[in-house]
Design a protein around this motif. Structure first.
Motif, PDB file in Angstrom:
ATOM      1  N   UNK A 106     -25.821 -13.125 -12.586  1.00  0.00           N
ATOM      2  CA  UNK A 106     -27.258 -13.312 -12.817  1.00  0.00           C
ATOM      3  C   UNK A 106     -27.516 -14.792 -13.110  1.00  0.00           C
ATOM      4  N   UNK A 107     -28.726 -15.272 -12.835  1.00  0.00           N
ATOM      5  CA  UNK A 107     -29.037 -16.685 -13.114  1.00  0.00           C
ATOM      6  C   UNK A 107     -28.992 -16.980 -14.608  1.00  0.00           C
ATOM      7  N   UNK A 108     -28.479 -18.181 -14.935  1.00  0.00           N
ATOM      8  CA  UNK A 108     -28.453 -18.651 -16.310  1.00  0.00           C
ATOM      9  C   UNK A 108     -29.321 -19.887 -16.469  1.00  0.00           C
ATOM     10  N   UNK A 109     -29.208 -20.556 -17.607  1.00  0.00           N
ATOM     11  CA  UNK A 109     -30.028 -21.751 -17.834  1.00  0.00           C
ATOM     12  C   UNK A 109     -29.601 -22.908 -16.935  1.00  0.00           C
ATOM     13  N   UNK A 110     -30.469 -23.883 -16.805  1.00  0.00           N
ATOM     14  CA  UNK A 110     -30.185 -25.069 -15.994  1.00  0.00           C
ATOM     15  C   UNK A 110     -29.225 -25.994 -16.734  1.00  0.00           C
TER      16      UNK A 110
ATOM     17  N   UNK B 280     -29.276 -31.576 -11.562  1.00  0.00           N
ATOM     18  CA  UNK B 280     -29.478 -30.277 -12.202  1.00  0.00           C
ATOM     19  C   UNK B 280     -29.069 -29.132 -11.272  1.00  0.00           C
ATOM     20  N   UNK B 281     -28.589 -28.063 -11.856  1.00  0.00           N
ATOM     21  CA  UNK B 281     -28.263 -26.866 -11.077  1.00  0.00           C
ATOM     22  C   UNK B 281     -28.444 -25.641 -11.971  1.00  0.00           C
ATOM     23  N   UNK B 282     -28.682 -24.518 -11.345  1.00  0.00           N
ATOM     24  CA  UNK B 282     -28.852 -23.256 -12.075  1.00  0.00           C
ATOM     25  C   UNK B 282     -27.482 -22.632 -12.311  1.00  0.00           C
ATOM     26  N   UNK B 283     -27.155 -22.379 -13.570  1.00  0.00           N
ATOM     27  CA  UNK B 283     -25.862 -21.799 -13.901  1.00  0.00           C
ATOM     28  C   UNK B 283     -25.842 -20.311 -13.535  1.00  0.00           C
ATOM     29  N   UNK B 284     -24.636 -19.748 -13.538  1.00  0.00           N
ATOM     30  CA  UNK B 284     -24.447 -18.321 -13.258  1.00  0.00           C
ATOM     31  C   UNK B 284     -23.767 -17.662 -14.444  1.00  0.00           C
ATOM     32  N   UNK B 285     -24.284 -16.528 -14.853  1.00  0.00           N
ATOM     33  CA  UNK B 285     -23.692 -15.720 -15.908  1.00  0.00           C
ATOM     34  C   UNK B 285     -23.423 -14.329 -15.361  1.00  0.00           C
ATOM     35  N   UNK B 286     -22.787 -13.479 -16.180  1.00  0.00           N
ATOM     36  CA  UNK B 286     -22.548 -12.111 -15.740  1.00  0.00           C
ATOM     37  C   UNK B 286     -23.228 -11.137 -16.684  1.00  0.00           C
ATOM     38  N   UNK B 287     -23.542  -9.977 -16.171  1.00  0.00           N
ATOM     39  CA  UNK B 287     -24.068  -8.879 -16.958  1.00  0.00           C
ATOM     40  C   UNK B 287     -23.269  -7.622 -16.619  1.00  0.00           C
ATOM     41  N   UNK B 288     -22.992  -6.718 -17.559  1.00  0.00           N
ATOM     42  CA  UNK B 288     -23.540  -6.678 -18.919  1.00  0.00           C
ATOM     43  C   UNK B 288     -22.980  -7.772 -19.809  1.00  0.00           C
ATOM     44  N   UNK B 289     -23.772  -8.125 -20.811  1.00  0.00           N
ATOM     45  CA  UNK B 289     -23.386  -9.203 -21.706  1.00  0.00           C
ATOM     46  C   UNK B 289     -22.363  -8.750 -22.745  1.00  0.00           C
ATOM     47  N   UNK B 290     -22.437  -7.488 -23.173  1.00  0.00           N
ATOM     48  CA  UNK B 290     -21.531  -7.014 -24.225  1.00  0.00           C
ATOM     49  C   UNK B 290     -20.354  -6.278 -23.598  1.00  0.00           C
ATOM     50  N   UNK B 291     -19.254  -7.009 -23.447  1.00  0.00           N
ATOM     51  CA  UNK B 291     -18.009  -6.481 -22.890  1.00  0.00           C
ATOM     52  C   UNK B 291     -16.925  -6.615 -23.950  1.00  0.00           C
ATOM     53  N   UNK B 292     -16.053  -5.638 -24.040  1.00  0.00           N
ATOM     54  CA  UNK B 292     -14.910  -5.758 -24.946  1.00  0.00           C
ATOM     55  C   UNK B 292     -13.642  -5.298 -24.233  1.00  0.00           C
ATOM     56  N   UNK B 293     -12.525  -5.877 -24.637  1.00  0.00           N
ATOM     57  CA  UNK B 293     -11.215  -5.458 -24.143  1.00  0.00           C
ATOM     58  C   UNK B 293     -10.579  -4.556 -25.185  1.00  0.00           C
ATOM     59  N   UNK B 294      -9.981  -3.462 -24.727  1.00  0.00           N
ATOM     60  CA  UNK B 294      -9.368  -2.499 -25.649  1.00  0.00           C
ATOM     61  C   UNK B 294      -7.942  -2.213 -25.184  1.00  0.00           C
ATOM     62  N   UNK B 295      -6.979  -3.069 -25.572  1.00  0.00           N
ATOM     63  CA  UNK B 295      -5.591  -2.799 -25.205  1.00  0.00           C
ATOM     64  C   UNK B 295      -5.021  -1.643 -26.034  1.00  0.00           C
ATOM     65  N   UNK B 296      -4.261  -0.768 -25.365  1.00  0.00           N
ATOM     66  CA  UNK B 296      -3.560   0.309 -26.053  1.00  0.00           C
ATOM     67  C   UNK B 296      -2.194  -0.237 -26.479  1.00  0.00           C
ATOM     68  N   UNK B 297      -1.940  -0.229 -27.777  1.00  0.00           N
ATOM     69  CA  UNK B 297      -0.677  -0.757 -28.297  1.00  0.00           C
ATOM     70  C   UNK B 297       0.481   0.158 -27.885  1.00  0.00           C
TER      71      UNK B 297
END
Length: 228
Positions: A57-61, A69-86
């Motif tokens: 998705x587009x981000x701030x300039x 100047x250029x338009x940055x790129x971000x990703x969505x969803x914003x709230x991602x977590x990693x859950x490694x199984x020990x």
């Protein structure tokens, strides 16, 4: 090998990945090589999985070093977590941290199979707010479970259930290898909310719940605890 799997299970056909998986299967592969191969395989599987799980998705300039100047790129969803199984999931964390453009929380789950029944037992859980009054932090929109091997599927299904109860909206399971019956069992835990991505699938399990031909115990191979 043609294996009938649920539609929410994805098995890579990347030729480099298949070659690396073959190297990882070898009993002569050293612990250092195992660590590197787990990392490299996780990078490829993670790249394929994230291409389907996140959106640019587009981000701030911002400005380039030349001042344009250029338009940055971000990703969505914003709230991602990693859950490694020990323990063995720890070997996959760095690869996903490398792929994701910004740091994300890492929440650990400790699960093991009881040797007699092969049923999963949880011994550690550091998910924020997994107890109702423990934290005000909201669950992740996308929880990425990292577990190199899905054998009977009990541990993976238990992790999915825990994350669903926590409030994760979607769950993506990344693994290296799975047994067809165990993968199907895990995929059925929450079919509409879970996607499973693997490098390969074996058809059989031994009477001890190990994949055949499999990879052996990945945690033991990573941490040199074989024969403990």
């Amino acid at each position: 090998m043609a294996v009938d799997l649920p539609p929410n299970v994805h098995v890579s056909k990347h030729p480099c990945l298949l070659a690396k998986l073959s190297q990882l299967r070898s009993g002569t592969t050293s612990a250092k090589e195992v660590k590197g191969l787990i990392h490299e395989i996780s990078l490829i599987v993670g790249c394929e999985a994230l291409a389907n799980a996140v959106v640019a998705v587009p981000g701030p300039t911002d400005n380039t070093p030349l001042g344009f100047p250029y338009e940055t790129t971000q990703i969505t969803p914003e709230t991602i977590s990693l859950v490694p199984i020990l323990r063995s999931g720890l070997g996959m964390v760095e690869s996903l941290q490398t792929l994701l453009p910004t740091p994300v929380p890492v929440h650990h789950l400790g699960l093991y199979r009881e040797p007699t029944t092969l049923h999963p037992v949880e011994y550690y859980n550091n998910l924020p707010n997994h107890v109702a009054s423990a934290s005000a932090e909201a669950p992740s929109s996308l929880a990425i479970v990292l577990d190199p091997v899905i054998a009977t599927g009990g541990t993976c299904a238990a992790a999915i259930q825990t994350l669903r109860e926590w409030g994760a909206r979607r769950i993506m399971v990344l693994g290296v290898l799975g047994a067809a019956p165990g993968v199907a069992r895990a995929a059925a835990e929450w079919p509409e909310g879970v996607e499973i991505w693997l490098a390969g699938v074996d058809e059989e399990l031994t009477d001890r719940g190990m994949l055949k031909p499999g990879l052996g115990d990945v945690g033991d191979r990573l941490f040199l605890t074989i024969g403990k």
